[in-house]
Design a protein around this motif. Sequence first.
Motif, PDB file in Angstrom:
ATOM      1  N   THR A   1       3.397   7.725   2.540  1.00 54.42           N
ATOM      2  CA  THR A   1       2.194   6.715   2.391  1.00 54.42           C
ATOM      3  C   THR A   1       2.377   5.380   1.404  1.00 54.42           C
ATOM      4  O   THR A   1       2.040   4.517   1.937  1.00 54.42           O
ATOM      5  CB  THR A   1       0.809   7.404   2.026  1.00 54.42           C
ATOM      6  N   PHE A   2       2.970   5.862   0.526  1.00 50.87           N
ATOM      7  CA  PHE A   2       3.022   4.782  -0.516  1.00 50.87           C
ATOM      8  C   PHE A   2       4.382   3.973   0.019  1.00 50.87           C
ATOM      9  O   PHE A   2       4.117   2.658  -0.413  1.00 50.87           O
ATOM     10  CB  PHE A   2       3.354   5.473  -1.954  1.00 50.87           C
ATOM     11  N   ILE A   3       5.379   4.429   0.500  1.00 46.47           N
ATOM     12  CA  ILE A   3       6.344   3.538   1.106  1.00 46.47           C
ATOM     13  C   ILE A   3       5.750   2.449   2.038  1.00 46.47           C
ATOM     14  O   ILE A   3       6.054   1.462   2.038  1.00 46.47           O
ATOM     15  CB  ILE A   3       7.507   4.400   1.524  1.00 46.47           C
ATOM     16  N   TYR A   4       5.081   3.082   3.004  1.00 43.85           N
ATOM     17  CA  TYR A   4       4.453   2.566   3.965  1.00 43.85           C
ATOM     18  C   TYR A   4       3.429   1.271   3.567  1.00 43.85           C
ATOM     19  O   TYR A   4       3.300   0.152   4.060  1.00 43.85           O
ATOM     20  CB  TYR A   4       3.737   3.387   5.016  1.00 43.85           C
ATOM     21  N   GLY A   5       2.652   1.969   2.613  1.00 42.97           N
ATOM     22  CA  GLY A   5       1.801   0.721   2.104  1.00 42.97           C
ATOM     23  C   GLY A   5       2.196  -0.420   1.325  1.00 42.97           C
ATOM     24  O   GLY A   5       1.945  -1.462   1.660  1.00 42.97           O
ATOM     25  N   VAL A   6       3.190  -0.057   0.583  1.00 44.04           N
ATOM     26  CA  VAL A   6       4.038  -1.330  -0.414  1.00 44.04           C
ATOM     27  C   VAL A   6       4.793  -1.999   0.696  1.00 44.04           C
ATOM     28  O   VAL A   6       4.737  -3.278   0.351  1.00 44.04           O
ATOM     29  CB  VAL A   6       4.716  -0.579  -1.395  1.00 44.04           C
ATOM     30  N   LEU A   7       5.390  -1.573   1.567  1.00 46.18           N
ATOM     31  CA  LEU A   7       6.385  -2.225   2.449  1.00 46.18           C
ATOM     32  C   LEU A   7       5.601  -3.280   3.249  1.00 46.18           C
ATOM     33  O   LEU A   7       5.670  -4.494   3.503  1.00 46.18           O
ATOM     34  CB  LEU A   7       7.182  -1.166   3.383  1.00 46.18           C
ATOM     35  N   THR A   8       4.312  -2.607   3.687  1.00 47.85           N
ATOM     36  CA  THR A   8       3.471  -3.694   4.643  1.00 47.85           C
ATOM     37  C   THR A   8       2.684  -4.515   4.063  1.00 47.85           C
ATOM     38  O   THR A   8       2.792  -5.663   4.461  1.00 47.85           O
ATOM     39  CB  THR A   8       2.456  -2.593   5.559  1.00 47.85           C
ATOM     40  N   SER A   9       2.320  -4.137   2.836  1.00 43.78           N
ATOM     41  CA  SER A   9       1.532  -5.120   2.177  1.00 43.78           C
ATOM     42  C   SER A   9       2.524  -6.432   1.449  1.00 43.78           C
ATOM     43  O   SER A   9       2.169  -7.459   1.536  1.00 43.78           O
ATOM     44  CB  SER A   9       0.829  -4.620   1.163  1.00 43.78           C
ATOM     45  N   GLY A  10       3.760  -5.851   0.986  1.00 40.75           N
ATOM     46  CA  GLY A  10       4.588  -6.857   0.448  1.00 40.75           C
ATOM     47  C   GLY A  10       5.073  -7.979   1.751  1.00 40.75           C
ATOM     48  O   GLY A  10       5.014  -8.879   1.430  1.00 40.75           O
TER      49      GLY A  10
ATOM     50  N   GLY B   1      -2.745  -0.165   4.466  1.00 43.22           N
ATOM     51  CA  GLY B   1      -1.534   0.653   4.556  1.00 43.22           C
ATOM     52  C   GLY B   1      -1.628   2.062   3.946  1.00 43.22           C
ATOM     53  O   GLY B   1      -1.013   2.959   4.556  1.00 43.22           O
ATOM     54  N   LEU B   2      -2.392   2.184   2.726  1.00 49.52           N
ATOM     55  CA  LEU B   2      -2.518   3.462   2.264  1.00 49.52           C
ATOM     56  C   LEU B   2      -3.113   4.275   3.091  1.00 49.52           C
ATOM     57  O   LEU B   2      -3.143   5.531   3.042  1.00 49.52           O
ATOM     58  CB  LEU B   2      -3.115   3.253   0.992  1.00 49.52           C
TER      59      LEU B   2
END
Length: 299
Positions: free
Chosen positions: A80-89, A232-233
């Motif tokens: 979840t955190f990988i997906y959220g950080v990657l997509t938002s970045g 993302g989260l």
Amino acid sequence: MSTTAIAAPPRRRRGHRSHYPLWFYLPAGVVYGVLFIAPTIASFYFAFTRWNMTGTEFIGFENFALFFSEPYLFQGLVNTFIYGVLTSGLKVVLGLFLAVFLTSQIIARGYLRSVVFFPTLVSTVGVGITFTVLMDPGDGLINQALAVFGVDGPGWLTDPGLALISVALVDVWKGVGLATLIYIAGVVAIPQEYFEAARVDGATAAQRLRHITLPLMRPATATVIVLSLIGGLRSFDLIWAMTQGGPGFTSDVVASVIFKQYQAGFWGLSSAGNVVLFLIVAAFMIPLYWKLNRKEVDR
């Protein structure tokens, strides 16, 4: 002319304000209460019960204990955190680049803006199904195009190391249009006198971007970060449409773990999972939102 005094209209008492404008908030307030506040309160209640369509039984924190004992929960949290950080970045970087490009003096600028924003309007499930076909390792158009150049395309959605990243890239493709729109609004709001003065002083395009555009678009950047991170989260629909958490459990996120519990008939357990996800997102986003807005005020 008559000298009869005309009675003046009664004055309103000082400090008295009409409540008439508040009635315009009522329809939106009712919709928000019915579709968000009421389900949120109900979810908190059902999280402490064992329930089905026939009745409920209060069991305290048992659902939460079971949820945290889920064997793949930790991997879902990490994903979840990988997906959220990657997509938002990626949305921040690409949205900023596209906004600067689409506010410059280029041909067909309006058309290109529409093209960039169009994926945002398409159904998420439709996008997921379409890219599932395109990313098929054998017959997918993407790997067929790579084969023309002699490149052996990977299993985008079947490789455990690539599945989550592949879905994240599709999410960026779909959502970068909204980030670009927000950044365009930020660029347009910057007074042109700043750029003209910088040109007179001999500043290059890179210097204008660094010292004028980026600092003055900090509010837009904060908005894009907050919206994309929350999305993302909480992401579920695109991941479920493309991989359903697979292969295995390698692309599972917290939301997909919750949905699998719901599918299995553990409704109270899935309600507890929704409460946990809500608290995780709130605990992560509220301090970040406060920090980003504090920086804007400090400037």
